[in-house]
Design an enzyme around this catalytic site. Structure first.
Site, PDB file in Angstrom:
ATOM      1  N   HIS A  82       0.847  -1.195   0.000  1.00  0.00           N
ATOM      2  CA  HIS A  82       0.000   0.000   0.000  1.00  0.00           C
ATOM      3  C   HIS A  82       0.880   1.240   0.000  1.00  0.00           C
ATOM      4  CE1 HIS A  82      -3.568   2.447   0.747  1.00  0.00           C
ATOM      5  NE2 HIS A  82      -2.727   3.224   1.416  1.00  0.00           N
ATOM      6  N   ASP A 161     -15.375   2.728   5.728  1.00  0.00           N
ATOM      7  CA  ASP A 161     -14.297   3.635   5.325  1.00  0.00           C
ATOM      8  C   ASP A 161     -14.745   4.524   4.173  1.00  0.00           C
ATOM      9  OD1 ASP A 161     -11.535   4.654   5.259  1.00  0.00           O
ATOM     10  OD2 ASP A 161     -11.573   3.754   3.272  1.00  0.00           O
ATOM     11  N   ARG A 168     -14.689  12.853   5.952  1.00  0.00           N
ATOM     12  CA  ARG A 168     -13.434  13.481   6.395  1.00  0.00           C
ATOM     13  C   ARG A 168     -12.961  14.508   5.380  1.00  0.00           C
ATOM     14  NH1 ARG A 168      -9.768   8.626   6.618  1.00  0.00           N
ATOM     15  NH2 ARG A 168      -8.117  10.106   7.087  1.00  0.00           N
ATOM     16  N   SER A 183      -8.193   3.840   8.379  1.00  0.00           N
ATOM     17  CA  SER A 183      -8.735   3.814   7.014  1.00  0.00           C
ATOM     18  C   SER A 183      -7.915   2.863   6.137  1.00  0.00           C
ATOM     19  CB  SER A 183      -8.703   5.246   6.451  1.00  0.00           C
ATOM     20  OG  SER A 183      -8.832   5.248   5.063  1.00  0.00           O
ATOM     21  N   LYS A 187      -8.958  -1.499   5.155  1.00  0.00           N
ATOM     22  CA  LYS A 187      -9.113  -2.022   3.783  1.00  0.00           C
ATOM     23  C   LYS A 187      -8.175  -3.199   3.546  1.00  0.00           C
ATOM     24  CE  LYS A 187      -8.770   2.211   2.375  1.00  0.00           C
ATOM     25  NZ  LYS A 187      -8.818   3.555   1.909  1.00  0.00           N
TER      26      LYS A 187
HETATM   27  N1  URA Z   1      -5.353   6.636   2.133  1.00  0.00           N
HETATM   28  C1  URA Z   1      -6.455   6.024   2.632  1.00  0.00           C
HETATM   29  O1  URA Z   1      -6.893   4.999   2.136  1.00  0.00           O
HETATM   30  N2  URA Z   1      -7.052   6.593   3.720  1.00  0.00           N
HETATM   31  C2  URA Z   1      -6.595   7.706   4.305  1.00  0.00           C
HETATM   32  O2  URA Z   1      -7.175   8.142   5.268  1.00  0.00           O
HETATM   33  C3  URA Z   1      -5.459   8.321   3.764  1.00  0.00           C
HETATM   34  C4  URA Z   1      -4.834   7.756   2.675  1.00  0.00           C
END
Ligand code: URA
Length: 434
Positions: A82, A161, A168, A183, A187
């Site tokens: 990621h 999320d 947000r 967040s 995932k």
């Molecule tokens: N990437 C994400 O998936 N969530 C965040 O809050 C910030 C970056």
């Protein structure tokens, strides 16, 4: 339970219980709580923070707010990566085929670009016919048959999320460490990863402006993953200047192809080799980083990583001829150099400004529903530390709309700083968190 009590507890600096966090996330995901109450809780968390236990609970509640994928019928160890997002970050396009060519299957869900940060799916969609949206059944079947998948996140994966991120974005609460960590990690957990290599970017073109903040975020995410029984590692990597040479969708695919078929930009290649090597070690496919790196280099050199990229294009409906002959990929009508007005050493190429210039040319989107122009973007021809003469090209602007050339030119010039004295090149990585 009452939402106002949960909000008031956090507003007053108290610690939320596991039951309160689970209840709030469940109710909000099921549309039984209004956005304004969730927004109030987000702001309270932003201002008061969360303990590690609360952050773990929030992450798990969000991860279990929808489907949790189990890929163990198809792979022994699910490895994922990621990136926290940046400018010119086409790492996934290169790393995935390398790791798969080393014998480790990867099924990865990625995102689209928003603001000046590019998105992997937008880049891949510059390949004619390539399809990003797969059903869960298609995802699993392709992973089993071909060992490589790259697609959008299915709608019911961590839906909490999706809702909270939207909120947000419009309530100035994106940049809270527990919220970012929950967040991202929710995932990854919902996607069924057993191990994750995090690429936490730091600098002008990243969420985290300083190495200290990036390390703090990385530590938190590594802890969250480990608490959930996952193998984790995080690289803290530079995003003060763009990664590699290309910024823009088809331009970045072309650059990824260069790395896979030849050498490509040295910083991009080195970063991809480091990420891929960490993935192999975490997946148990290599005993250490030195061996892992050798394996990755061998798979690049023998063309098998390139073959896996072509496979990824073909099985998701993309036109393989257009990646074999990248001149067939979308190409901008106008290409204009930006000459240097000064002589000296390059002291900065601000990634955020380059990202904004590329976005203003049409490569990115300001709102989710905006269309991207796959052909346009910016070629970055200098790196921090380079010596330049007056008139030397700093950038090449790739545009389709002549009216966008001048603003992009000005924005790009404002991204550069010169120095009379020699300047040290920027490091690629600042730290590794295990
Ligand atoms: N990437 C994400 O998936 N969530 C965040 O809050 C910030 C970056």
């Amino acid at each position: 339970m009452r939402a106002t009590d949960v909000i008031a507890t956090k507003r007053d600096g108290g610690e939320l219980t596991t039951a309160q966090i689970d209840w709030f996330i469940n109710e909000y995901t099921a549309d039984r709580l209004p956005d304004y109450q969730a927004a109030a809780l987000l702001m309270a968390i932003y201002l008061r923070g969360m303990s590690r236990r609360e952050t773990v609970d929030l992450t798990l509640a969000m991860a279990h707010s929808g489907d949790v994928l189990d890929v163990h019928g198809d792979v022994d160890f699910a490895i994922d990566k990621h990136s926290s997002g940046g400018v010119g970050d086409k790492t996934t396009l290169i790393v995935l085929p390398i790791v798969v060519a080393c014998g480790v299957p990867v099924g990865k869900m990625s995102g689209r670009g928003l603001g000046f940060s590019g998105g992997t799916l937008d880049k891949m969609e510059s390949i004619p016919g390539w399809r990003a949206e797969l059903t869960t059944e298609e995802f699993l079947r392709q992973l089993r048959r071909h060992g490589i998948v790259l697609c959008g996140q299915s709608a019911n994966l961590a839906p909490a999320d999706r809702k909270l991120y939207g909120l947000r974005d419009v309530t100035a609460t994106v940049s809270a460490l527990p919220l970012i960590a929950a967040s991202i990690m929710s995932k990854k957990l919902a996607g069924g990863a057993d191990g994750v290599v995090l690429d936490v970017k730091v600098g002008r073109g990243a969420f985290m402006p300083t190495v200290e903040r990036a390390v703090e975020l990385a530590r938190l995410m590594v802890q969250l993953g480990e608490d959930a029984g996952k193998r984790m590692v995080a690289l803290i990597s530079d995003m003060n200047q763009p990664l590699g040479r290309m910024v823009g969708n088809a331009l970045e695919v072309k650059e990824a192809i260069e790395v896979l078929r030849a050498d490509g930009a040295p910083d991009l290649r080195a970063h991809c080799l480091a990420m891929a090597a960490h993935m192999l070690v975490l997946a148990g496919a290599a005993p250490d980083l030195v061996n892992a790196r050798d394996m990755c280099q061998a798979r690049l050199a023998d063309g098998s990583a390139w073959d896996k990229f072509c496979l990824l294009v073909r099985v998701q409906g993309g036109d393989v001829r257009s990646v074999e002959k990248p001149t067939l990929l979308p190409t901008a009508r106008l290409v204009q150099p930006v000459p240097s007005p000064h002589a000296g050493f390059i002291a900065a190429v601000h990634a955020d400004k380059v990202g904004m210039a590329s976005m203003a040319l049409g490569a990115g989107r300001e709102r989710k529903q905006d269309q991207v122009d796959h052909a346009v973007g910016v070629e970055v021809l200098v790196k921090v530390g380079d010596a330049v003469k007056v008139g030397a090209p700093l950038f090449a602007v790739h545009a389709n709309d002549p009216e966008r050339l001048v603003p992009a030119h000005e924005q790009l010039l404002s991204a550069v700083r010169w120095s009379d004295a020699p300047v040290k090149p920027l490091p690629l990585h600042y730290d590794v968190i295990t």
